[in-house]
Design a protein around this motif. Sequence first.
Motif, PDB file in Angstrom:
ATOM      1  N   LYS A 262      -0.654 -18.179   4.759  1.00 42.59           N
ATOM      2  CA  LYS A 262       0.549 -18.412   3.952  1.00 42.59           C
ATOM      3  C   LYS A 262       1.482 -17.208   3.994  1.00 42.59           C
ATOM      4  O   LYS A 262       2.706 -17.352   4.014  1.00 42.59           O
ATOM      5  CB  LYS A 262       0.163 -18.738   2.514  1.00 42.59           C
ATOM      6  N   ALA A 263       0.886 -16.012   3.997  1.00 42.90           N
ATOM      7  CA  ALA A 263       1.711 -14.801   4.028  1.00 42.90           C
ATOM      8  C   ALA A 263       2.462 -14.660   5.343  1.00 42.90           C
ATOM      9  O   ALA A 263       3.567 -14.115   5.389  1.00 42.90           O
ATOM     10  CB  ALA A 263       0.837 -13.574   3.796  1.00 42.90           C
ATOM     11  N   LEU A 264       1.865 -15.187   6.431  1.00 43.06           N
ATOM     12  CA  LEU A 264       2.479 -15.074   7.750  1.00 43.06           C
ATOM     13  C   LEU A 264       3.345 -16.280   8.109  1.00 43.06           C
ATOM     14  O   LEU A 264       4.012 -16.277   9.136  1.00 43.06           O
ATOM     15  CB  LEU A 264       1.382 -14.917   8.819  1.00 43.06           C
ATOM     16  N   LYS A 265       3.329 -17.297   7.258  1.00 42.33           N
ATOM     17  CA  LYS A 265       4.082 -18.511   7.556  1.00 42.33           C
ATOM     18  C   LYS A 265       5.581 -18.217   7.575  1.00 42.33           C
ATOM     19  O   LYS A 265       6.106 -17.589   6.643  1.00 42.33           O
ATOM     20  CB  LYS A 265       3.783 -19.574   6.494  1.00 42.33           C
TER      21      LYS A 265
ATOM     22  N   ALA B 151      -4.845 -17.484   2.441  1.00 44.79           N
ATOM     23  CA  ALA B 151      -3.822 -16.604   1.872  1.00 44.79           C
ATOM     24  C   ALA B 151      -3.097 -15.836   2.968  1.00 44.79           C
ATOM     25  O   ALA B 151      -1.872 -15.657   2.908  1.00 44.79           O
ATOM     26  CB  ALA B 151      -4.467 -15.635   0.884  1.00 44.79           C
ATOM     27  N   ALA B 152      -3.849 -15.397   3.978  1.00 37.96           N
ATOM     28  CA  ALA B 152      -3.229 -14.675   5.089  1.00 37.96           C
ATOM     29  C   ALA B 152      -2.293 -15.587   5.882  1.00 37.96           C
ATOM     30  O   ALA B 152      -1.203 -15.176   6.299  1.00 37.96           O
ATOM     31  CB  ALA B 152      -4.307 -14.102   5.999  1.00 37.96           C
TER      32      ALA B 152
END
Length: 218
Positions: free
Chosen positions: A198-201, A195-196
């Motif tokens: 994906k959030a930083l992608k 999840a982290a």
Amino acid sequence: MNESKPRPTGKRPVITMNPSPVKSLSELLADADTAGHDHASTEKNSGLRHIHNHATGAIVWFPTWQTFRRTSDWEDAVAEQEARLKASTAEGTPLQKVVAELLAERLESLLERAAQSPDANVFVQDNLTPHLTETWAVADAAVRVSGADLPAGTPPAAFSGYPYPVYAEDGGAFATALWNDVIDARRHRAIAEEAARKALKPVSRKALKNAARKAARR
């Protein structure tokens, strides 16, 4: 079991257990391991409970909270936690806050170590009982520091935010819930890390244009 004795008002009660505990916890666990396959009889006669670790084929024994108090390990375990709590409250930090923070810290450490372990099934059978008894020792130390009687099935107020029912089913509910969370710790960490990521992608230029068009139509 003599949990406490009345003391004159105004003096801190001295809370004691059986004057001559029969065995250490390690001795009780070793006896259970050698008792054979009649686990129900062993539980009845020893004050222990067990979980089948199907992944390793092992039987993991742990004490009820009452049985832990009757072992020769109990006093030293509680005294250690009592000293820790007194040191942390020496400068005025409320006892309830210190206890809650200690519980959260120890649980976070356990689950983090479980997530990093190469085999969660081996880790849980090695660490379940130490964490159960440490938590019960913290509870008993908290009430000794406050001058109250030992808890008899109801945890101290500082445990209000703790996610496990530490005394339910004589400690069996605590053990089962903790067991499942330790086994799942690696998976939960992987989900959080994904999840982290994906959030930083980085967001693509096309996605930004699509978002802008949708916003313009609103």
